[in-house]
Structure formats: structure tokens, C-alpha cells
Design an enzyme around this catalytic site. Structure first.
Site, PDB file in Angstrom:
ATOM      1  N   THR A 153       2.238 -14.357  -1.998  1.00  0.00           N
ATOM      2  CA  THR A 153       1.413 -13.151  -2.017  1.00  0.00           C
ATOM      3  C   THR A 153       0.150 -13.238  -1.168  1.00  0.00           C
ATOM      4  O   THR A 153      -0.408 -14.330  -0.972  1.00  0.00           O
ATOM      5  CB  THR A 153       1.013 -12.861  -3.490  1.00  0.00           C
ATOM      6  OG1 THR A 153       0.064 -11.806  -3.525  1.00  0.00           O
ATOM      7  CG2 THR A 153       0.375 -14.070  -4.154  1.00  0.00           C
TER       8      THR A 153
ATOM      9  N   TYR B 252      -3.474 -14.528 -11.190  1.00  0.00           N
ATOM     10  CA  TYR B 252      -2.200 -14.322 -10.489  1.00  0.00           C
ATOM     11  C   TYR B 252      -2.190 -15.103  -9.170  1.00  0.00           C
ATOM     12  O   TYR B 252      -1.255 -15.866  -8.894  1.00  0.00           O
ATOM     13  CB  TYR B 252      -1.987 -12.818 -10.246  1.00  0.00           C
ATOM     14  CG  TYR B 252      -0.836 -12.492  -9.319  1.00  0.00           C
ATOM     15  CD1 TYR B 252       0.492 -12.675  -9.716  1.00  0.00           C
ATOM     16  CD2 TYR B 252      -1.075 -12.000  -8.029  1.00  0.00           C
ATOM     17  CE1 TYR B 252       1.542 -12.373  -8.844  1.00  0.00           C
ATOM     18  CE2 TYR B 252      -0.030 -11.690  -7.168  1.00  0.00           C
ATOM     19  CZ  TYR B 252       1.278 -11.885  -7.580  1.00  0.00           C
ATOM     20  OH  TYR B 252       2.307 -11.592  -6.719  1.00  0.00           O
TER      21      TYR B 252
HETATM   22  N1  NAP Z   1       4.761  -6.415  -6.308  1.00  0.00           N
HETATM   23  C1  NAP Z   1       3.874  -6.657  -5.345  1.00  0.00           C
HETATM   24  O1  NAP Z   1       3.059  -5.805  -4.971  1.00  0.00           O
HETATM   25  C2  NAP Z   1       3.853  -7.994  -4.662  1.00  0.00           C
HETATM   26  C3  NAP Z   1       2.880  -8.239  -3.696  1.00  0.00           C
HETATM   27  C4  NAP Z   1       2.863  -9.472  -3.070  1.00  0.00           C
HETATM   28  C5  NAP Z   1       3.797 -10.435  -3.403  1.00  0.00           C
HETATM   29  N2  NAP Z   1       4.720 -10.170  -4.356  1.00  0.00           N
HETATM   30  C6  NAP Z   1       5.688 -11.227  -4.694  1.00  0.00           C
HETATM   31  O2  NAP Z   1       6.971 -10.761  -4.313  1.00  0.00           O
HETATM   32  C7  NAP Z   1       7.961 -11.298  -5.199  1.00  0.00           C
HETATM   33  C8  NAP Z   1       8.838 -10.179  -5.719  1.00  0.00           C
HETATM   34  O3  NAP Z   1       8.001  -9.259  -6.411  1.00  0.00           O
HETATM   35  P1  NAP Z   1       8.567  -7.942  -7.098  1.00  0.00           P
HETATM   36  O4  NAP Z   1       7.540  -6.891  -6.928  1.00  0.00           O
HETATM   37  O5  NAP Z   1       9.967  -7.706  -6.717  1.00  0.00           O
HETATM   38  O6  NAP Z   1       8.497  -8.428  -8.610  1.00  0.00           O
HETATM   39  P2  NAP Z   1       8.984  -7.659  -9.921  1.00  0.00           P
HETATM   40  O7  NAP Z   1       9.536  -6.320  -9.574  1.00  0.00           O
HETATM   41  O8  NAP Z   1       7.888  -7.761 -10.919  1.00  0.00           O
HETATM   42  O9  NAP Z   1      10.197  -8.566 -10.365  1.00  0.00           O
HETATM   43  C9  NAP Z   1      10.033  -9.859 -10.814  1.00  0.00           C
HETATM   44  C10 NAP Z   1      11.233 -10.176 -11.660  1.00  0.00           C
HETATM   45  O10 NAP Z   1      11.109 -11.525 -12.111  1.00  0.00           O
HETATM   46  C11 NAP Z   1      11.628 -11.554 -13.414  1.00  0.00           C
HETATM   47  N3  NAP Z   1      11.160 -12.701 -14.178  1.00  0.00           N
HETATM   48  C12 NAP Z   1       9.984 -12.872 -14.835  1.00  0.00           C
HETATM   49  N4  NAP Z   1       9.984 -14.049 -15.472  1.00  0.00           N
HETATM   50  C13 NAP Z   1      11.178 -14.631 -15.240  1.00  0.00           C
HETATM   51  C14 NAP Z   1      11.776 -15.838 -15.655  1.00  0.00           C
HETATM   52  N5  NAP Z   1      11.133 -16.674 -16.461  1.00  0.00           N
HETATM   53  N6  NAP Z   1      13.022 -16.127 -15.222  1.00  0.00           N
HETATM   54  C15 NAP Z   1      13.682 -15.272 -14.412  1.00  0.00           C
HETATM   55  N7  NAP Z   1      13.175 -14.096 -14.006  1.00  0.00           N
HETATM   56  C16 NAP Z   1      11.933 -13.780 -14.410  1.00  0.00           C
HETATM   57  C17 NAP Z   1      11.139 -10.269 -14.035  1.00  0.00           C
HETATM   58  O11 NAP Z   1      11.891  -9.973 -15.176  1.00  0.00           O
HETATM   59  P3  NAP Z   1      11.186  -9.234 -16.438  1.00  0.00           P
HETATM   60  O12 NAP Z   1      10.582  -7.972 -15.860  1.00  0.00           O
HETATM   61  O13 NAP Z   1      12.305  -9.054 -17.370  1.00  0.00           O
HETATM   62  O14 NAP Z   1      10.110 -10.183 -16.917  1.00  0.00           O
HETATM   63  C18 NAP Z   1      11.378  -9.289 -12.899  1.00  0.00           C
HETATM   64  O15 NAP Z   1      12.644  -8.730 -12.960  1.00  0.00           O
HETATM   65  C19 NAP Z   1       7.187 -12.059  -6.274  1.00  0.00           C
HETATM   66  O16 NAP Z   1       7.172 -13.413  -5.943  1.00  0.00           O
HETATM   67  C20 NAP Z   1       5.776 -11.521  -6.163  1.00  0.00           C
HETATM   68  O17 NAP Z   1       4.813 -12.464  -6.571  1.00  0.00           O
HETATM   69  C21 NAP Z   1       4.788  -8.969  -4.992  1.00  0.00           C
END
Ligand code: NAP
Length: 288
Positions: A105, A129
Site C-alpha cells: 500500500t 494499517y
Molecule cells: N482497498 C484499498 O484502497 C487498498 C489500497 C492500497 C492497497 N491495498 C491492498 O490491496 C490488497 C487488496 O485489497 P482489497 O481492497 O482487494 O481488499 P479487500 O476487498 O478488503 O479484501 C481483502 C480480503 O481478504 C480477506 N481476508 C481477511 N483476513 C483473512 C484471512 N485471515 N485469511 C484469508 N483471507 C482473509 C477478507 O475477507 P473478510 O472480508 O471475510 O475478512 C477479504 O475478502 C490488500 O493487500 C490491500 O492492503 C488496498
């Protein structure tokens, strides 16, 4: 036998974006999309057993604890998922010769600049975070050689929970919206990032390391919201407000634009502008 690719966190927005475009890659690769219910990455033994059994060529780690505000109240959980679990994945990848593609991130940076961050800039996260994600990165860079860490920012996708869909649903409620205009970053359409990840895999490259990827251009949350409403030709009451960091509650980097030159030049990617990709995402929801 086709090489296998593991995608963790299958119910999240990035994993869904990968799943939705994977059809053109399935003749060459076998994909395993696993949600938390099928593989909880905080369970070290399960991770080890799963990766040992399948001997994946790549593991794309899309699982994460992404609720920035909640992470302040629950640092233990944030570190468990974003750092400890990443150690388990990294160790298992190393043991089974799997290349780890880990998503990180812009929040690893403090935001005290107005120059887009390059990969070698010193991270200095100012919230739980960001600290938990940086700890995950640090373990990978210290212990693995075959990895890609892709830092991205302001991720969104159609029909999932994110800033774009939140704005769309709030705009239906006819209450005036106020949105922060002093936090600057680059929105990233998850489908664009998904394509880049799959392209890196098909290139079979060993140019491992940390890369930055976001859509091109920069904006504020307020302007992001305004652009969403302009594209779908709606005009809710929208006004700007300021975000102030309150150290005891929550800090957010005020400027977290990522310089994406390295990924563009290394893999010859052309990165779409954020407004162009936003139109694509909205056209999929509104069928225009
Ligand atoms: N969203 C943003 O704006 C953003 C910005 C910069 C970087 N990122 C990074 O990009 C990546 C993808 O983000 P995203 O937005 O697609 O995230 P997301 O929509 O929040 O999805 C994350 C997924 O991980 C699952 N998860 C949580 N704990 C877990 C565990 N113990 N074992 C297996 N799965 C688990 C969650 O399931 P539950 O919901 O059931 O817990 C959720 O389905 C992440 O690494 C994030 O840090 C995101």
C-alpha cells in the site's frame, strides 16, 4: 500439468477483479481462488499444508486487513493478518518454490511531501494499517528472493465496498455530502491492477522486487467524488471539507501518490489515467 496459481482473499475486490478476467489465462494456468473460509492465512499449519500439497508456481496474496480506521482500534488483528500471516505465506512459498506476489500500500509512506513516492523512498507509516503492511513487506524482502511486492493506492472495483460505491450509495440518500479535499492520491481500478499482475506472470520474468502501481494522475477524495457524479450525470449536494490528523485517533498520509515509472519501464506497461478507468468501472455498473 498446467502451472498452478493461488489467489488468497478471494472475496475481496482485487481477487474478484482477477477472477473476472482470468478466462483468457486458464488454458495455460490452473487458478485456485481461496477465501478466508477455505484458507485462513493466519493459520500457519493450514497455509503450510495447502502450499505443500499444491506446489503453486505463484501465490497472489490479495488477503489483507484493509479497514484503516478499525485497524487503529484492533492493531493485534491488523498485524496478525497483514504481517504474521504474510510470514507464514512467505515461509511456505520459499519451501515450495512458489513465487509470491504480495500486494501492499501507499500507506507505508507518511505523506509529508508533494513528490510522488518511488520504491526506494524510506517508508514511514503513520497509522497501524500502514505499519502492519510494512512489517509484512519487510519480512518478504528479508527472507525471500523470488517475490514481487506491488504497492497500490485507493483501490476500487464495481459492485464491491470502496470509496466509489460508497459515494454512489450515499448520493441516493439525498443528504448533503462532504468529502475531504486535502488528501491527495491516485485511484486505482482493480481490473487494471489485475491485468498487470497476470501480465507479470505470463512474462515469466525474474525481475523481482518492489513496484508501485496506480492509475496515472492524482486527485483528492473530493475531486474523485465529483468526477464519479459527473460521469454518471448526477448532481448531489457535495462540498469539500478538510481532514486533520488526530494522532490519538487516526493519521492518514495527506499525499500518497506513487511514482509508477519503474513498473512502466521494466515491463513496458502503459498505465491508464484514473478518469479513463473510472469511466470503464462505472460503465460496467450503469451499462453506458
Ligand atoms: N482497498 C484499498 O484502497 C487498498 C489500497 C492500497 C492497497 N491495498 C491492498 O490491496 C490488497 C487488496 O485489497 P482489497 O481492497 O482487494 O481488499 P479487500 O476487498 O478488503 O479484501 C481483502 C480480503 O481478504 C480477506 N481476508 C481477511 N483476513 C483473512 C484471512 N485471515 N485469511 C484469508 N483471507 C482473509 C477478507 O475477507 P473478510 O472480508 O471475510 O475478512 C477479504 O475478502 C490488500 O493487500 C490491500 O492492503 C488496498
Amino acid at each position: 500439468m498446467k502451472p498452478k496459481i493461488l489467489v488468497t482473499g478471494a472475496k475481496g475486490q482485487l481477487a474478484k477483479a482477477i477472477k473476472n478476467i482470468v478466462a483468457t489465462y486458464t488454458k495455460d494456468y490452473e487458478f485456485y481462488f481461496v477465501s478466508k473460509a477455505n484458507l485462513d492465512i493466519t493459520k500457519a499449519q493450514d497455509v503450510k499444508a495447502f502450499l505443500t500439497k499444491h506446489r503453486f508456481e505463484y501465490c497472489i496474496n490479495c488477503a489483507a486487513y484493509t479497514n484503516v480506521a478499525e485497524a487503529e482500534k484492533n492493531p493485534k488483528k491488523a498485524f496478525k493478518i497483514n504481517s504474521e500471516a504474510v510470514m507464514y505465506l512467505a515461509d511456505s512459498c520459499k519451501a515450495s518454490n512458489t513465487i509470491l506476489i504480495h500486494i501492499s500500500t501507499d500507506y507505508v509512506f507518511s505523506g509529508e511531501t508533494n513528490i510522488p513516492y518511488i520504491e526506494t523512498d524510506l517508508p514511514n507509516p503513520i497509522n497501524v494499517y500502514g505499519k502492519s503492511k510494512l512489517a509484512g513487506e519487510a519480512y518478504i524482502t528479508k527472507n525471500l528472493s523470488s517475490y514481487f511486492i506491488i504497492r497500490t493506492s485507493w483501490l476500487y472495483y464495481q459492485n464491491t465496498n470502496n470509496f466509489m460505491t460508497t459515494m454512489l450509495s450515499l448520493s441516493q440518500k439525498e443528504t448533503p455530502l462532504t468529502v475531504v479535499d486535502n488528501q491527495i492520491g491516485s485511484p486505482t481500478y482493480a481490473e487494471d491492477l489485475a491485468k498487470v499482475i497476470l501480465k507479470i506472470i505470463t512474462l515469466k520474468t525474474n525481475k523481482f522486487g518492489i513496484y508501485h502501481y496506480s492509475n496515472s494522475g492524482q486527485t483528492s477524495w473530493y475531486d474523485f467524488a465529483k468526477t464519479i457524479f459527473n460521469i454518471i450525470k448526477t448532481n448531489p449536494s457535495l462540498s469539500p471539507k478538510k481532514f486533520y490528523n488526530i494522532p490519538s485517533v487516526l493519521n492518514r498520509p495527506l499525499f500518497s501518490v506513487l511514482n509508477t515509472s519503474k513498473i512502466e519501464q521494466t515491463f513496458l506497461f502503459k498505465i491508464p489515467n484514473w478518469k479513463t478507468s473510472l469511466k470503464v468501472a462505472l460503465s460496467k455498473m450503469y451499462k453506458f
